[in-house]
Design a protein around this motif. Structure first.
Motif, mmCIF file in Angstrom:
data_model
loop_
_atom_site.group_PDB
_atom_site.id
_atom_site.type_symbol
_atom_site.label_atom_id
_atom_site.label_comp_id
_atom_site.label_asym_id
_atom_site.label_seq_id
_atom_site.Cartn_x
_atom_site.Cartn_y
_atom_site.Cartn_z
ATOM 1 N N ASN A 1 -4.224 7.972 1.196
ATOM 2 C CA ASN A 1 -5.536 8.174 0.586
ATOM 3 C C ASN A 1 -6.137 6.892 0.029
ATOM 4 O O ASN A 1 -7.254 6.895 -0.466
ATOM 5 C CB ASN A 1 -5.445 9.225 -0.525
ATOM 6 N N GLY A 2 -5.405 5.795 0.088
ATOM 7 C CA GLY A 2 -5.899 4.526 -0.427
ATOM 8 C C GLY A 2 -6.731 3.788 0.606
ATOM 9 O O GLY A 2 -6.952 4.267 1.724
ATOM 10 N N TRP B 1 2.745 4.138 -2.355
ATOM 11 C CA TRP B 1 2.761 4.624 -3.731
ATOM 12 C C TRP B 1 4.208 4.579 -4.214
ATOM 13 O O TRP B 1 5.154 4.624 -3.426
ATOM 14 C CB TRP B 1 2.161 6.025 -3.856
ATOM 15 N N ASP C 1 0.515 5.339 1.054
ATOM 16 C CA ASP C 1 -0.632 5.887 0.331
ATOM 17 C C ASP C 1 -1.771 6.120 1.317
ATOM 18 O O ASP C 1 -2.680 5.298 1.455
ATOM 19 C CB ASP C 1 -1.061 4.934 -0.788
ATOM 20 N N ASP D 1 0.801 -1.228 0.000
ATOM 21 C CA ASP D 1 0.000 0.000 0.000
ATOM 22 C C ASP D 1 0.833 1.277 0.000
ATOM 23 O O ASP D 1 0.346 2.339 0.380
ATOM 24 C CB ASP D 1 -1.004 -0.006 1.172
#
Length: 167
Positions: A95-96, A76, A93, A74
């Motif tokens: 925002n994931g 980026w 990440d 997870d």
């Protein structure tokens, strides 16, 4: 603890793909690496059930990215190559879908901008691979220690799933 700076130095000095450096990276990630009788180098990553042939991490951008995804799920990843450098950046990440877990494991106040490498010269794909792997090693070196869990009798380290409680 692995000597991350020594492996990063090997990556910075890389003149092309190099299995010895691939093995050093895997060991820094916690893999057990050995040679089979047919002289094939194999590795087993922590938690893996099967061995794998040592991938061409320093020669394959895909292999370097796959290792990052396995070791730091997870995160980026971005990378590139120009005439001057191979460059890469990785980071949690937030925002994931795993954002809450990543915020707990990698506090956003400390790791919002991620990890970056810019390695000269930009003389081939191996340089981009080296930049990706350098970011991975830097993240592992700076990874926060697992949080301690408060217990009724004080503080105890987290247990593995299925492990019985301490007496």
């Amino acid at each position: 603890m692995p000597d991350f700076s020594a492996v990063r130095s090997q990556l910075e000095a890389l003149a092309g793909p190099d299995q010895a450096v691939d093995i050093a990276v895997l060991k820094a990630c916690g893999a057990r690496v050995y040679r089979r009788p047919e002289q094939m180098a194999v590795a087993r990553m922590p938690g893996a059930r099967f061995d794998m042939v040592v991938p061409n991490l320093t020669g394959s951008i895909t292999a370097a990215r796959e290792l990052i995804a396995q070791v730091l799920p997870d995160f980026w990843v971005t990378s590139g190559l120009c005439a001057l450098t191979g460059h890469a950046s990785i980071g949690p990440d937030y925002n994931g879908p795993a954002g809450a877990r990543l915020r707990a494991e990698w506090p956003e106040s400390d790791f919002h901008f991620g990890f970056h490498a810019d390695l000269a010269p930009g003389d081939g794909a191996h340089r981009e691979c080296a930049a990706l792997l350098t970011c991975l090693l830097t993240a592992l070196e700076r990874r926060p220690a697992p949080a301690l869990v408060a217990a009724p009798g004080g503080i105890e380290p987290p247990r593995l799933p299925g492990a019985s409680p301490a007496p």
